[in-house]
Design an enzyme around this catalytic site. Sequence first.
Site, PDB file in Angstrom:
ATOM      1  NE  ARG A 161      38.973  37.110  35.711  1.00 20.66           N
ATOM      2  CZ  ARG A 161      39.378  37.359  36.922  1.00 20.66           C
ATOM      3  NH1 ARG A 161      40.833  37.666  37.312  1.00 20.66           N
ATOM      4  NH2 ARG A 161      38.906  36.788  38.006  1.00 20.66           N
ATOM      5  CE1 TYR A 203      35.620  29.101  36.384  1.00 19.27           C
ATOM      6  CE2 TYR A 203      34.931  31.526  36.655  1.00 19.27           C
ATOM      7  CZ  TYR A 203      35.083  30.123  36.887  1.00 19.27           C
ATOM      8  OH  TYR A 203      34.462  30.153  38.512  1.00 19.27           O
ATOM      9  CG  ASN A 209      35.240  36.441  44.581  1.00 19.48           C
ATOM     10  OD1 ASN A 209      34.280  37.258  43.698  1.00 19.48           O
ATOM     11  ND2 ASN A 209      36.482  36.217  44.315  1.00 19.48           N
ATOM     12  CB  VAL A 260      42.310  37.202  47.040  1.00 19.21           C
ATOM     13  CG1 VAL A 260      40.956  37.196  47.478  1.00 19.21           C
ATOM     14  CG2 VAL A 260      43.228  38.326  47.805  1.00 19.21           C
ATOM     15  CG  ASN A 271      47.648  33.684  47.611  1.00 18.04           C
ATOM     16  OD1 ASN A 271      47.223  32.226  47.347  1.00 18.04           O
ATOM     17  ND2 ASN A 271      47.659  34.351  46.256  1.00 18.04           N
ATOM     18  CG  PHE A 272      45.375  38.225  51.401  1.00 22.71           C
ATOM     19  CD1 PHE A 272      46.420  38.296  50.211  1.00 22.71           C
ATOM     20  CD2 PHE A 272      44.689  39.209  51.203  1.00 22.71           C
ATOM     21  CE1 PHE A 272      46.423  39.125  49.250  1.00 22.71           C
ATOM     22  CE2 PHE A 272      44.746  40.319  50.137  1.00 22.71           C
ATOM     23  CZ  PHE A 272      45.700  39.956  49.095  1.00 22.71           C
ATOM     24  N   GLY A 283      45.025  47.322  45.010  1.00 22.92           N
ATOM     25  CA  GLY A 283      44.444  46.819  46.039  1.00 22.92           C
ATOM     26  C   GLY A 283      42.892  47.523  46.195  1.00 22.92           C
ATOM     27  CD  GLN A 303      42.674  44.768  43.056  1.00 24.41           C
ATOM     28  OE1 GLN A 303      42.857  45.807  43.540  1.00 24.41           O
ATOM     29  NE2 GLN A 303      43.340  43.505  43.089  1.00 24.41           N
ATOM     30  NE  ARG A 313      33.979  39.209  39.973  1.00 23.84           N
ATOM     31  CZ  ARG A 313      34.511  38.416  39.760  1.00 23.84           C
ATOM     32  NH1 ARG A 313      34.983  37.825  40.948  1.00 23.84           N
ATOM     33  NH2 ARG A 313      35.288  38.317  38.867  1.00 23.84           N
TER      34      ARG A 313
END
Length: 346
Positions: free
Chosen positions: A149, A152, A181, A194, A197-198, A214, A216, A284
């Site tokens: 990462r 970035y 996010n 995410v 995607n979901f 999951g 996190q 986060r």
Amino acid sequence: MLNNDVYSDRRVLVTGGAGFIGSHLCERLLEGGADVLCVDNLYTGHKSSISRLLDSHLFEFQRHDITWPLYVEVDEIFNLACPASPVHYQYDPVQTVKTNVHGAINMLGLAKRTKAKFLQASTSEVYGDALVHPQTESYWGNVNPIGPRACYDEGKRCAETLCVNYHAQHAVPIRIARIFNTYGPRLNPGDGRVVSNFIVQALQNEPITIFGTGEQSRSFCYVDDLVDGLLRLMYSPDDFSGPVNLGNPTETTILALAKKIIELTDSKSQLVHQPLPQDDPMRRRPDITLAKDTLDWSPVTNLENGLKQTIGYFDALLANPKTDPLSDLSLKGTGREERKSSKIFA
Ligand code: NAD
Ligand code: UDP
């Protein structure tokens, strides 16, 4: 909501304007009467995201890579150009560093010459796998400089350094938005983030891919709220140049997000676990006290309402992948119905 008049007639450059956040920002600026130049190399952005803006005489698109200099005359610069999805920014990590560092130097140089105000789209990734929770702007972060990462995270950290140095050395007026996010309509369905995607998996009754346990967490901000925060930050009359967190402080685990999306889509999808990517941050959540106090900003869209809007968008997109469903969707509840009737889109 911010009074649109503050950017009426301003000449505004949005780099990365054909991307997810950038396209919403261009739209809001046009609605307020700004003269918008959208610059994008279309690496992750799409012309379809801005196609309906092209009818406005106040909107201009230029295909350009900001790692090369740009000579235009502008009053404000929103520097958003950079892929935001881990899949995309890790695909060509050298280009990601170049976009963040060379790109910031070029755009700050442009700001210096034109005396434009400059807003950098920074990120919660500057906090890395944070050891302080929730994250305040004074926290220096916990970033692996050689991990997957890093292109970035370190690129964005260097861009922040460049901002404060151009401010101190050349008096360039700067703003640094540490964006957490963000999700909403026009997320790219294939970019691996995410929420997209979901939702796509749930709508197609395919397995939902949970990375790791999951447990996190992330804190998801609806795009309209984020754009409002960016505009407030840029056009705030106060002269401050330090970083400001912009995000929704409601924290949710990735597992809870998956279950909520299954419920809202009435999906038959099963959960499947896949390995957690290296250096994936565990927790986060933004502390947004500074944004509340200085910009009078806090998000107004809760996760359920934001997800419903986003699900509606993807549902329409999957049915007709070639059009931008935002033109047709019933967008009640987001404030868009009011904005659609403004002078630009009437
Ligand atoms: P995105 O990938 O949808 O948009 C980025 C845009 O930048 C794309 O249109 C892409 O084509 C363009 N671009 C990339 N490299 C470029 C270059 N060298 N020259 C010109 N254009 C280039 O991402 P997004 O979600 O809209 O994110 C926008 C900005 O906000 C990024 O800087 C990102 O780091 C930051 N940010 C986003 C989030 C989020 O959750 N979406 C969170 C934190 C920070
Ligand atoms: N994630 C997941 N399944 C997916 C995509 C992502 O479980 O199909 C997880 C990912 O590991 C991370 C979180 O969701 O913990 C957010 O990932 P995303 O790529 O959206 O953003 P970022 O990691 O940059 O916050």
